[in-house]
Design a protein around this motif. Structure first.
Motif, PDB file in Angstrom:
ATOM      1  N   ARG A 149       0.643  -1.284   0.011  1.00 33.54           N
ATOM      2  CA  ARG A 149       0.084  -0.058  -0.012  1.00 33.54           C
ATOM      3  C   ARG A 149       1.044   1.283  -0.027  1.00 33.54           C
ATOM      4  O   ARG A 149       0.463   2.283  -0.578  1.00 33.54           O
ATOM      5  CB  ARG A 149      -0.908   0.072   1.189  1.00 33.54           C
ATOM      6  CG  ARG A 149      -1.855  -0.981   1.340  1.00 33.54           C
ATOM      7  CD  ARG A 149      -2.945  -1.029   2.395  1.00 33.54           C
ATOM      8  NE  ARG A 149      -3.921  -0.063   2.099  1.00 33.54           N
ATOM      9  CZ  ARG A 149      -4.704   0.158   3.022  1.00 33.54           C
ATOM     10  NH1 ARG A 149      -4.932  -0.596   4.218  1.00 33.54           N
ATOM     11  NH2 ARG A 149      -5.606   1.338   2.904  1.00 33.54           N
ATOM     12  N   PHE A 150       2.056   1.285   0.693  1.00 33.63           N
ATOM     13  CA  PHE A 150       2.793   2.501   0.860  1.00 33.63           C
ATOM     14  C   PHE A 150       3.409   2.761  -0.691  1.00 33.63           C
ATOM     15  O   PHE A 150       3.317   3.738  -1.236  1.00 33.63           O
ATOM     16  CB  PHE A 150       4.180   2.174   1.552  1.00 33.63           C
ATOM     17  CG  PHE A 150       5.210   3.219   1.480  1.00 33.63           C
ATOM     18  CD1 PHE A 150       5.121   4.247   2.183  1.00 33.63           C
ATOM     19  CD2 PHE A 150       6.259   2.760   0.846  1.00 33.63           C
ATOM     20  CE1 PHE A 150       6.121   5.313   2.063  1.00 33.63           C
ATOM     21  CE2 PHE A 150       7.349   3.760   0.971  1.00 33.63           C
ATOM     22  CZ  PHE A 150       7.294   5.051   1.413  1.00 33.63           C
TER      23      PHE A 150
ATOM     24  N   ASP B  79       9.186   5.312  -7.412  1.00 33.41           N
ATOM     25  CA  ASP B  79       8.829   4.024  -7.194  1.00 33.41           C
ATOM     26  C   ASP B  79       9.639   3.062  -7.897  1.00 33.41           C
ATOM     27  O   ASP B  79       9.011   1.665  -7.711  1.00 33.41           O
ATOM     28  CB  ASP B  79       7.277   3.775  -7.669  1.00 33.41           C
ATOM     29  CG  ASP B  79       7.160   4.090  -8.977  1.00 33.41           C
ATOM     30  OD1 ASP B  79       7.964   4.132  -9.662  1.00 33.41           O
ATOM     31  OD2 ASP B  79       6.110   3.685  -9.617  1.00 33.41           O
TER      32      ASP B  79
ATOM     33  N   ASP C 208       5.344  -2.889   3.004  1.00 32.65           N
ATOM     34  CA  ASP C 208       4.798  -2.251   4.139  1.00 32.65           C
ATOM     35  C   ASP C 208       5.745  -2.767   5.577  1.00 32.65           C
ATOM     36  O   ASP C 208       5.959  -2.056   6.202  1.00 32.65           O
ATOM     37  CB  ASP C 208       3.434  -2.487   4.018  1.00 32.65           C
ATOM     38  CG  ASP C 208       2.638  -1.895   3.046  1.00 32.65           C
ATOM     39  OD1 ASP C 208       2.964  -1.012   2.570  1.00 32.65           O
ATOM     40  OD2 ASP C 208       1.413  -2.374   2.770  1.00 32.65           O
TER      41      ASP C 208
ATOM     42  N   GLN D 265       2.016   1.612  -3.591  1.00 28.15           N
ATOM     43  CA  GLN D 265       0.898   2.023  -4.472  1.00 28.15           C
ATOM     44  C   GLN D 265       0.765   3.722  -4.160  1.00 28.15           C
ATOM     45  O   GLN D 265       0.485   4.450  -5.085  1.00 28.15           O
ATOM     46  CB  GLN D 265      -0.231   1.350  -4.115  1.00 28.15           C
ATOM     47  CG  GLN D 265      -0.250  -0.350  -4.323  1.00 28.15           C
ATOM     48  CD  GLN D 265      -1.112  -0.980  -3.846  1.00 28.15           C
ATOM     49  OE1 GLN D 265      -2.077  -0.765  -3.141  1.00 28.15           O
ATOM     50  NE2 GLN D 265      -1.131  -2.400  -4.223  1.00 28.15           N
ATOM     51  N   GLU D 266       0.775   3.946  -3.028  1.00 29.15           N
ATOM     52  CA  GLU D 266       0.386   5.248  -2.703  1.00 29.15           C
ATOM     53  C   GLU D 266       1.488   6.341  -3.139  1.00 29.15           C
ATOM     54  O   GLU D 266       1.306   7.449  -3.710  1.00 29.15           O
ATOM     55  CB  GLU D 266       0.082   5.729  -1.221  1.00 29.15           C
ATOM     56  CG  GLU D 266      -0.383   7.213  -0.653  1.00 29.15           C
ATOM     57  CD  GLU D 266      -1.892   7.286  -1.329  1.00 29.15           C
ATOM     58  OE1 GLU D 266      -2.081   8.435  -1.271  1.00 29.15           O
ATOM     59  OE2 GLU D 266      -2.306   6.699  -2.366  1.00 29.15           O
ATOM     60  N   MET D 267       2.835   5.817  -2.992  1.00 29.11           N
ATOM     61  CA  MET D 267       4.018   6.611  -3.407  1.00 29.11           C
ATOM     62  C   MET D 267       3.765   6.986  -5.017  1.00 29.11           C
ATOM     63  O   MET D 267       4.140   8.057  -5.592  1.00 29.11           O
ATOM     64  CB  MET D 267       5.245   5.891  -3.215  1.00 29.11           C
ATOM     65  CG  MET D 267       6.526   6.639  -3.710  1.00 29.11           C
ATOM     66  SD  MET D 267       6.765   8.288  -3.111  1.00 29.11           S
ATOM     67  CE  MET D 267       7.375   7.628  -1.159  1.00 29.11           C
ATOM     68  N   ARG D 268       3.326   5.956  -5.667  1.00 31.55           N
ATOM     69  CA  ARG D 268       3.210   5.889  -7.174  1.00 31.55           C
ATOM     70  C   ARG D 268       1.974   6.728  -7.609  1.00 31.55           C
ATOM     71  O   ARG D 268       2.073   7.590  -8.499  1.00 31.55           O
ATOM     72  CB  ARG D 268       2.956   4.425  -7.652  1.00 31.55           C
ATOM     73  CG  ARG D 268       2.800   4.345  -9.069  1.00 31.55           C
ATOM     74  CD  ARG D 268       2.875   2.742  -9.766  1.00 31.55           C
ATOM     75  NE  ARG D 268       3.762   2.128  -9.071  1.00 31.55           N
ATOM     76  CZ  ARG D 268       3.766   1.024  -8.176  1.00 31.55           C
ATOM     77  NH1 ARG D 268       2.466   0.751  -7.709  1.00 31.55           N
ATOM     78  NH2 ARG D 268       4.831   0.450  -7.755  1.00 31.55           N
ATOM     79  N   ARG D 269       0.849   6.791  -6.822  1.00 33.58           N
ATOM     80  CA  ARG D 269      -0.161   7.619  -7.263  1.00 33.58           C
ATOM     81  C   ARG D 269       0.120   8.981  -6.828  1.00 33.58           C
ATOM     82  O   ARG D 269      -0.288   9.872  -7.624  1.00 33.58           O
ATOM     83  CB  ARG D 269      -1.383   7.260  -6.244  1.00 33.58           C
ATOM     84  CG  ARG D 269      -2.815   8.114  -6.346  1.00 33.58           C
ATOM     85  CD  ARG D 269      -3.782   7.864  -5.471  1.00 33.58           C
ATOM     86  NE  ARG D 269      -3.525   8.277  -4.036  1.00 33.58           N
ATOM     87  CZ  ARG D 269      -3.711   9.538  -4.102  1.00 33.58           C
ATOM     88  NH1 ARG D 269      -4.543  10.236  -5.051  1.00 33.58           N
ATOM     89  NH2 ARG D 269      -3.648  10.206  -2.737  1.00 33.58           N
ATOM     90  N   LEU D 270       1.024   9.371  -5.939  1.00 30.98           N
ATOM     91  CA  LEU D 270       1.398  10.850  -5.630  1.00 30.98           C
ATOM     92  C   LEU D 270       2.728  11.240  -6.541  1.00 30.98           C
ATOM     93  O   LEU D 270       3.028  12.523  -6.358  1.00 30.98           O
ATOM     94  CB  LEU D 270       1.689  10.998  -4.198  1.00 30.98           C
ATOM     95  CG  LEU D 270       0.514  10.725  -3.216  1.00 30.98           C
ATOM     96  CD1 LEU D 270       1.206  10.737  -1.828  1.00 30.98           C
ATOM     97  CD2 LEU D 270      -0.493  11.786  -3.480  1.00 30.98           C
TER      98      LEU D 270
END
Length: 311
Positions: A73-74, A85, A91, A76-81
């Motif tokens: 999840r970490f 990555d 995690d 995935q959020e890094m990539r989204r922001l």
């Protein structure tokens, strides 16, 4: 006392085998830190963590690196922001990096941080970084010099290699625990089937370790990382070809030269045994592929027999 030099997945697998057949007081595992780098504010120690996770039965068996049962999840959020990555931090793995960063920031040496983390994972055998001060592997390529993780992960080993440099190695500080081992009685050093150029060479390039090995009164037993002309995992065979060497067990033996007294090679490479013997080396031919933990323990016993009996 047996001292194992380890790096990467192959090193971790044999370390597990040695730990299965030797009590904690008879084994010290010295781990490459040339792969370490700073990323997202953390000091990442890939080889130390791979060895620790594998000894703790917490490693990802499929990838060979990282944690079992990992979440992402970490990342995935890094990539989204839109953050970096290219280097995967799971995690569960992230918790280790947070604790390491906090401990290093308090001034604890890497060896003490490693010991504390291993203790939390229930690892009883000594896992010691080769240096308490930073040593960073730099890969020389036609396009210029690259930080190791840029070459290995970000560029997926694509650039052609022309050499290596270990930044900071001349001032490398051997951890106190390793200094004590080197001053005491050592029965043998085992060079695990790790990449000769970027896993083992950084360790032996540490001045104090290199001098200790050159003045040795104990045998050095090495397991070839090349089986049937290929590396089980990683870019060792590719590097050998690009550096002008044939990727086989004989070329590996030539590369190490007088630093190794006895070679353990795989059954597939039995035809090379005579040529390695002509280099003045003892040779043991056995199965070296470690698919399961029992394979690691079987190989470890064979290596220790070779060291004990000077066969």
């Amino acid at each position: 006392m047996i001292v194992a030099l380890a790096g990467g997945v192959g090193g971790a697998k044999l370390a597990v085998g040695l730990a299965a057949v030797l009590p904690p007081e008879e084994l010290t595992i010295v781990v490459n830190t040339g792969d370490d780098f700073e990323h997202l504010g953390f000091t990442i120690c890939p080889d130390l963590d791979t060895v620790m996770y594998t000894l703790a039965h917490a490693n990802n068996m499929k990838t060979g690196w990282g944690r079992a049962g990992e979440g992402w999840r970490f990342m995935q959020e890094m990539r989204r922001l839109g953050g970096p990555d290219w280097f995967q931090l799971g995690d569960r793995d992230l918790a280790v990096h947070v604790l390491r960063r906090e401990a290093l920031a308090r001034g604890l040496p890497l060896s003490q941080v490693t010991q504390d983390l291993c203790s939390r994972f229930g690892v009883r055998h000594a896992v010691v970084p080769m240096s308490d001060t930073p040593v960073r592997t730099r890969v020389k390529t036609a396009s210029g010099e690259l930080a190791f993780q840029d070459y290995f992960v970000r560029l997926r080993c694509a650039p052609r290699v022309s050499g290596f440099r270990f930044a900071g190695v001349r001032k490398a500080c051997v951890p106190p625990a390793l200094s004590r081992v080197m001053r005491g009685r050592v029965d043998a050093v085992v060079v695990c089937p790790s990449n000769p150029y970027v896993s083992v060479a950084p360790i032996t390039s540490v001045p104090a370790i290199g001098a200790w090995l050159r003045q040795r009164k104990f045998p050095v037993i090495a397991v070839s990382p090349i089986i049937g002309g290929a590396a089980v995992k990683g870019p060792a065979a590719k590097m050998m070809r690009e550096l002008g060497a044939k990727p086989d067990a004989l070329a590996v033996a030539r590369h190490y030269g007088g630093a190794v007294d006895c070679w353990v090679i795989d059954e597939q490479d039995a035809p090379l045994a005579a040529a390695i013997k002509r280099l003045g080396k003892r040779v043991v031919v056995t199965r070296t592929l470690m698919t399961h933990r029992r394979d690691s323990a079987t190989l470890a016993r064979r290596v220790l027999r070779a060291a004990k009996n000077n066969e």
